[in-house]
Design a protein around this motif. Structure first.
Motif, mmCIF file in Angstrom:
data_model
loop_
_atom_site.group_PDB
_atom_site.id
_atom_site.type_symbol
_atom_site.label_atom_id
_atom_site.label_comp_id
_atom_site.label_asym_id
_atom_site.label_seq_id
_atom_site.Cartn_x
_atom_site.Cartn_y
_atom_site.Cartn_z
ATOM 1 N N ALA A 12 124.362 -32.253 63.036
ATOM 2 C CA ALA A 12 123.395 -31.173 63.277
ATOM 3 C C ALA A 12 122.130 -31.289 62.424
ATOM 4 O O ALA A 12 121.015 -31.125 62.952
ATOM 5 C CB ALA A 12 124.058 -29.817 63.073
ATOM 6 N N PRO A 13 122.221 -31.568 61.100
ATOM 7 C CA PRO A 13 121.002 -31.662 60.294
ATOM 8 C C PRO A 13 120.061 -32.771 60.762
ATOM 9 O O PRO A 13 118.829 -32.613 60.743
ATOM 10 C CB PRO A 13 121.530 -31.949 58.888
ATOM 11 C CG PRO A 13 122.919 -31.416 58.890
ATOM 12 C CD PRO A 13 123.431 -31.679 60.268
ATOM 13 N N VAL A 14 120.637 -33.890 61.220
ATOM 14 C CA VAL A 14 119.815 -34.996 61.696
ATOM 15 C C VAL A 14 119.114 -34.616 62.996
ATOM 16 O O VAL A 14 117.914 -34.865 63.186
ATOM 17 C CB VAL A 14 120.680 -36.256 61.910
ATOM 18 C CG1 VAL A 14 119.816 -37.403 62.459
ATOM 19 C CG2 VAL A 14 121.345 -36.668 60.612
ATOM 20 N N ILE A 15 119.871 -33.981 63.899
ATOM 21 C CA ILE A 15 119.289 -33.551 65.176
ATOM 22 C C ILE A 15 118.178 -32.536 64.944
ATOM 23 O O ILE A 15 117.105 -32.601 65.560
ATOM 24 C CB ILE A 15 120.383 -32.955 66.086
ATOM 25 C CG1 ILE A 15 121.389 -34.042 66.479
ATOM 26 C CG2 ILE A 15 119.766 -32.315 67.329
ATOM 27 C CD1 ILE A 15 122.575 -33.524 67.251
ATOM 28 N N ASP A 16 118.406 -31.595 64.011
ATOM 29 C CA ASP A 16 117.391 -30.577 63.715
ATOM 30 C C ASP A 16 116.134 -31.198 63.117
ATOM 31 O O ASP A 16 115.027 -30.697 63.320
ATOM 32 C CB ASP A 16 117.960 -29.535 62.746
ATOM 33 C CG ASP A 16 118.981 -28.629 63.418
ATOM 34 O OD1 ASP A 16 119.108 -28.701 64.655
ATOM 35 O OD2 ASP A 16 119.650 -27.860 62.704
ATOM 36 N N LEU A 17 116.312 -32.292 62.360
ATOM 37 C CA LEU A 17 115.165 -32.962 61.753
ATOM 38 C C LEU A 17 114.335 -33.668 62.820
ATOM 39 O O LEU A 17 113.096 -33.603 62.810
ATOM 40 C CB LEU A 17 115.647 -33.970 60.706
ATOM 41 C CG LEU A 17 114.543 -34.751 59.966
ATOM 42 C CD1 LEU A 17 113.680 -33.799 59.146
ATOM 43 C CD2 LEU A 17 115.167 -35.821 59.074
ATOM 44 N N VAL A 18 115.008 -34.347 63.747
ATOM 45 C CA VAL A 18 114.313 -35.088 64.797
ATOM 46 C C VAL A 18 113.785 -34.148 65.877
ATOM 47 O O VAL A 18 112.666 -34.303 66.372
ATOM 48 C CB VAL A 18 115.253 -36.144 65.423
ATOM 49 C CG1 VAL A 18 114.531 -36.898 66.548
ATOM 50 C CG2 VAL A 18 115.737 -37.116 64.353
ATOM 51 N N PHE A 19 114.618 -33.172 66.246
ATOM 52 C CA PHE A 19 114.243 -32.190 67.266
ATOM 53 C C PHE A 19 114.365 -30.791 66.672
ATOM 54 O O PHE A 19 115.402 -30.141 66.808
ATOM 55 C CB PHE A 19 115.148 -32.314 68.493
ATOM 56 C CG PHE A 19 115.148 -33.667 69.124
ATOM 57 C CD1 PHE A 19 114.086 -34.082 69.907
ATOM 58 C CD2 PHE A 19 116.213 -34.535 68.921
ATOM 59 C CE1 PHE A 19 114.096 -35.329 70.495
ATOM 60 C CE2 PHE A 19 116.233 -35.788 69.509
ATOM 61 C CZ PHE A 19 115.161 -36.194 70.283
ATOM 62 N N PRO A 20 113.341 -30.313 65.994
ATOM 63 C CA PRO A 20 113.411 -28.980 65.377
ATOM 64 C C PRO A 20 113.776 -27.919 66.408
ATOM 65 O O PRO A 20 113.215 -27.907 67.509
ATOM 66 C CB PRO A 20 111.985 -28.758 64.843
ATOM 67 C CG PRO A 20 111.429 -30.132 64.668
ATOM 68 C CD PRO A 20 112.039 -30.953 65.770
ATOM 69 N N PRO A 21 114.751 -27.059 66.095
ATOM 70 C CA PRO A 21 115.183 -26.043 67.069
ATOM 71 C C PRO A 21 114.071 -25.060 67.404
ATOM 72 O O PRO A 21 113.436 -24.498 66.502
ATOM 73 C CB PRO A 21 116.356 -25.357 66.366
ATOM 74 C CG PRO A 21 116.193 -25.656 64.924
ATOM 75 C CD PRO A 21 115.520 -26.984 64.836
ATOM 76 N N ARG A 22 113.866 -24.873 68.694
ATOM 77 C CA ARG A 22 112.846 -23.938 69.170
ATOM 78 C C ARG A 22 113.390 -23.134 70.339
ATOM 79 O O ARG A 22 114.250 -23.598 71.078
ATOM 80 C CB ARG A 22 111.566 -24.679 69.602
ATOM 81 C CG ARG A 22 110.826 -25.325 68.438
ATOM 82 C CD ARG A 22 109.479 -25.891 68.851
ATOM 83 N NE ARG A 22 108.755 -26.412 67.712
ATOM 84 C CZ ARG A 22 108.026 -25.688 66.886
ATOM 85 N NH1 ARG A 22 107.927 -24.371 67.084
ATOM 86 N NH2 ARG A 22 107.397 -26.230 65.872
#
Length: 266
Positions: A12-22
């Motif tokens: 999850a932290p990696v995904i949030d870094l690459v694709f910030p949750p919006r």
């Protein structure tokens, strides 16, 4: 399941870094993936209570807390299903989510939409088959996915039920149902949906949860119900993300456009 959850937590932290949750509706930043911002949550219209247990039509407060409430239209002409569960009423916000999911190809929204449906479903006692409303093979080829099948897969997993993704087949391509009245929709769908022979033994006597993304006039689900009844199923419940029900939307004090091309199969 635990291994999958652990892997998701680790990545999850990696995904949030690459694709910030919006927020998928307004684009505002979110704390985590898979939700809406507070303002957009407030734009969804949730079906209220008391309501008819068969069609979800709102009933007056004088009905109290009685169980198994049935409205006058359903008493006069009993539906061929055991009940409808919709996560939301069809308004602007629901329409934007459906368009982003289906025509915007944002398949990741399947998780959010299914998470809104699952808590509203009644207890499904015993084994059920979760069956999506089918797309014709050419439309499936063009779109690349069946939005109802994506929802059905999530719901089946959440409820621990069997997924029958190809139990129904759309054997004839139908025109877009947007803009057609109820009679024209029914004529367009006549004979277009059948039960798959591969599922004949599993469908006979089975309880079925029929899953759609948007339920408009009910013509598509009626066609599915006819095919399922012909296959000898037991009871059928219907689950969808958004339901077009003007009286319920009026009761909620929210306005929304009539779907044009967002219904299943469109």
């Amino acid at each position: 399941m635990l291994r999958s959850a652990s892997l998701a937590a680790m990545t999850a932290p990696v995904i949030d870094l690459v694709f910030p949750p919006r927020c998928p509706l307004c684009g505002d930043p979110l704390a985590r993936q898979g939700g809406l911002c507070v303002a957009c949550w407030g734009k969804l219209a949730i079906p209220g209570e008391p309501a008819c247990t068969l069609c979800q039509r709102p009933l007056g407060e004088d009905h109290g807390d009685e169980e198994h409430l049935v409205c006058a239209p359903c008493l006069a002409s009993p539906p061929k299903h055991a009940g409808i569960t919709a996560a939301t009423l069809y308004n602007d916000a629901a329409r934007d989510l459906v368009l982003a999911f289906k025509h915007g190809r944002r398949v990741g929204l399947a998780g959010l939409l299914a998470q809104l449906i699952v808590p509203r479903l009644p207890d499904l006692e015993g084994p059920w088959l979760v069956v999506p409303v089918p797309l014709h093979r050419w439309r499936l080829w063009r779109r690349g996915f069946n939005q109802s099948a994506l929802l059905a897969a999530r719901i089946a997993r959440a409820r621990g039920q069997a997924l029958a993704v190809d139990a129904l087949v759309r054997v004839r391509q139908t025109p877009s149902l947007g803009g057609l009245n109820r009679r024209a929709r029914a004529m367009a769908l006549s004979g277009a949906i059948v039960a798959s022979p591969r599922w004949a033994s599993r469908l006979k006597g089975a309880n079925v949860l029929l899953v759609d993304d948007v339920m408009t006039s009910g013509a598509t689900t009626d066609a599915c119900l006819r095919a399922l009844r012909k296959a000898g199923v037991g009871q059928v419940r219907i689950a969808c993300f958004a339901r077009v029900l003007d009286e319920a939307l009026d009761a909620a004090g929210r306005s929304g456009p009539v779907p044009d091309g967002t219904a299943a199969g469109a």
